[in-house]
Enzyme design. Structure first.
Site, mmCIF file in Angstrom:
data_model
loop_
_atom_site.group_PDB
_atom_site.id
_atom_site.type_symbol
_atom_site.label_atom_id
_atom_site.label_comp_id
_atom_site.label_asym_id
_atom_site.label_seq_id
_atom_site.Cartn_x
_atom_site.Cartn_y
_atom_site.Cartn_z
ATOM 1 N N HIS A 131 0.866 -1.184 0.000
ATOM 2 C CA HIS A 131 0.000 0.000 0.000
ATOM 3 C C HIS A 131 0.903 1.235 0.000
ATOM 4 C CE1 HIS A 131 -2.763 2.946 1.899
ATOM 5 N NE2 HIS A 131 -3.762 2.140 1.587
ATOM 6 N N ASP A 208 3.220 -4.398 7.998
ATOM 7 C CA ASP A 208 1.996 -3.629 7.835
ATOM 8 C C ASP A 208 0.846 -4.627 7.996
ATOM 9 O OD1 ASP A 208 -0.303 -2.491 6.901
ATOM 10 O OD2 ASP A 208 0.567 -1.629 5.094
ATOM 11 N N GLN A 211 -4.384 -5.150 6.991
ATOM 12 C CA GLN A 211 -5.382 -6.112 6.500
ATOM 13 C C GLN A 211 -5.346 -7.418 7.282
ATOM 14 O OE1 GLN A 211 -7.749 -5.416 4.410
ATOM 15 N NE2 GLN A 211 -6.945 -3.417 3.851
ATOM 16 N N LYS A 234 -10.220 -0.739 10.680
ATOM 17 C CA LYS A 234 -10.357 -1.970 9.871
ATOM 18 C C LYS A 234 -10.600 -3.177 10.769
ATOM 19 C CE LYS A 234 -7.159 -0.237 6.355
ATOM 20 N NZ LYS A 234 -7.924 0.134 5.172
ATOM 21 N N CYS A 372 -4.929 2.473 -3.460
ATOM 22 C CA CYS A 372 -3.678 3.012 -2.899
ATOM 23 C C CYS A 372 -2.535 2.024 -3.086
ATOM 24 C CB CYS A 372 -3.826 3.382 -1.420
ATOM 25 S SG CYS A 372 -5.024 4.675 -1.158
HETATM 26 N N1 PLP Z 1 -1.717 -0.666 4.621
HETATM 27 C C1 PLP Z 1 -2.672 -1.437 4.067
HETATM 28 C C2 PLP Z 1 -2.320 -2.831 3.625
HETATM 29 C C3 PLP Z 1 -3.963 -0.945 3.944
HETATM 30 O O1 PLP Z 1 -4.908 -1.710 3.401
HETATM 31 C C4 PLP Z 1 -4.249 0.374 4.385
HETATM 32 C C5 PLP Z 1 -5.593 0.952 4.187
HETATM 33 O O2 PLP Z 1 -6.307 0.592 3.285
HETATM 34 C C6 PLP Z 1 -3.217 1.119 4.952
HETATM 35 C C7 PLP Z 1 -1.968 0.570 5.055
HETATM 36 C C8 PLP Z 1 -3.451 2.510 5.462
HETATM 37 O O3 PLP Z 1 -4.322 2.489 6.554
HETATM 38 P P1 PLP Z 1 -4.866 3.855 7.182
HETATM 39 O O4 PLP Z 1 -5.388 4.655 6.029
HETATM 40 O O5 PLP Z 1 -5.931 3.404 8.130
HETATM 41 O O6 PLP Z 1 -3.713 4.518 7.852
#
Ligand code: PLP
Length: 414
Positions: A131, A208, A211, A234, A372
């Site tokens: 992401h 990260d 998910q 999430k 993203c």
């Molecule tokens: N990393 C992953 C794999 C994600 O799916 C997301 C959000 O969709 C993020 C990071 C970023 O999360 P946030 O926007 O809640 O900071």
């Protein structure tokens, strides 16, 4: 494609659905089929009740007040930190820093750890399916320091090319940053093996887990990571709160990320001394109620059982995959052998936004776009994909409706 193997456990999906007020609301006059939980999950009533309680009769600031309301709010706030630590298998609450979300947690590491540890010529390794939140902070850091960003490639199924990892890890690699589960593809990555190899090469590992937390058991000791980040929203919790887990000795060696109230020991105009970890990284009044709400969300997930959640997810993924495979012109982006929670696809000749709009009219909420993860789109040679993402409140009926809606799309655009 096969879904991640998980034991079959009867999952009380109808009872779970009754916990989510959003599911009682019609969309476009139809029952809502919510298939966008990878973007943000719906909230169970217990979380809504906690938020109402702590913005209502139990509202008070934390850490500073000498009165009852504040003491109680502080106890609930710090109690949530303990719940997060247990949920992640962390040694204790001192390993848990509250942030705004995954994005801020990763930026914290890049700014604090990265600025002091990364030098010109060093290397940071990310994967081809990250992401943007796990790419851009490292790019900014590399640009500032004259360091290099390396990328572990993936194959056409959306699986990391693990045989390339040893060649990408060298003595200048300072950190490997990897998603536990890809938000664009659903791939479950071999984090434990990546961490093992990274550590052998002397690099740290950041996972990260944005998910991962709502789909799979996350145990930081088992994963062997140094940092792990996730977002409350999430995980059935409120927006505006997230978590950075860090190993104690690493967090303790890191300088403050932001300055302000709550992160200091003493301040004079000449000199400031800083609070212990984790407060050193929590400048300013935190998202008090949201943190407490996240604690309630974690209680909720633990009551359901993460293994039962994983089994439900695997069952739906397998069912949905079989249904969607039958749609003329549909091809999946992401056909990894180990997948969780995500059906991402393109329909030949139809823009994903059109798919999303037609499904919207049917009461079906999916995501259409680059998620993203533009490098993933570039890899597959598309501008965007459609993505249906699964959660604890989804049923086979949601997927039957998705398939029927997609047949409508096909009929309309052919
Ligand atoms: N990393 C992953 C794999 C994600 O799916 C997301 C959000 O969709 C993020 C990071 C970023 O999360 P946030 O926007 O809640 O900071």
């Amino acid at each position: 494609m096969t879904a991640t193997a998980a034991p079959r456990i009867a999952f009380p999906v109808e009872r779970v659905r009754a916990d989510f007020p959003s599911l009682a609301v019609a969309m476009r006059g139809k029952p809502l089929a919510y298939l966008d939980s990878a973007a943000t999950s719906l909230k169970p009533r217990c979380v809504l009740d906690t938020v109402a309680e702590y913005y209502g009769p139990k509202y008070g600031t934390v850490r500073r007040g000498v009165y009852g309301l504040s003491e109680k709010a502080t106890a609930a706030f710090e109690g949530a930190r303990e719940k997060v630590a247990r949920f992640l298998g962390a040694p204790g609450p001192g390993n848990i820093v509250f942030t705004k979300g995954t994005t801020e947690a990763i930026n914290l590491v890049a700014s604090s750890w990265g600025r002091t540890r990364v030098q010109a010529g060093d290397r940071i390794l990310v994967t081809a399916m990250e992401h943007h939140a796990n790419i851009v902070p490292w790019q900014l850091l590399c640009r500032e320091k004259g360091a290099h960003l390396d990328v572990l490639p993936m194959n056409a199924a959306g699986e990391l090319e693990m045989e390339r990892l040893p060649g990408l890890l060298d003595r200048r690699t300072r950190l490997v940053a990897v998603a536990g589960i890809s938000n664009a593809l659903g791939t479950v990555n071999p984090v434990r093996e990546i961490a093992r190899q990274a550590h052998e090469a002397g690099a740290l590992v950041l996972v990260d887990a944005a998910q991962m937390v709502a789909h799979a058991r996350v145990d930081v000791a088992d994963l062997g990571c140094d940092f792990l980040a996730f977002s409350g929203h999430k995980l059935f919790g409120p927006c505006g709160v997230g978590v950075l887990y860090g190993k104690a000795e690493i967090l303790e060696s890191m300088p403050p990320y932001q300055g302000g109230g709550d992160m200091i020991q003493t301040v004079t105009f000449e000199k400031t001394t800083f609070a212990e970890v984790p407060r050193r990284f929590e400048a300013g009044t935190p998202a008090i109620v949201e943190v407490i709400g996240l604690g309630t969300a974690i209680d909720y997930v633990r009551r359901l059982g993460i293994d039962a959640i994983g089994a439900h997810d695997a069952e739906l993924l397998e069912y949905g995959t079989r249904l969607l495979e039958e749609i003329p012109g549909l091809s999946f982006t992401g056909t990894a052998r180990r997948k969780a929670g995500i059906l991402a696809f393109v329909l030949s000749g139809v823009h994903p936004h059109d798919i999303g709009s037609v499904l919207d009219q049917e009461g079906i909420a999916i995501r259409a776009g680059h998620h993203c993860a533009q490098p993933v789109m570039q890899f597959f040679g598309v501008a965007a994909t459609a993505r249906a993402s699964l959660s604890i409140y989804n049923t086979r009926d949601d997927l039957d409706r998705l398939a029927a809606g997609l047949r409508k799309v096909v009929a309309l655009f052919r």
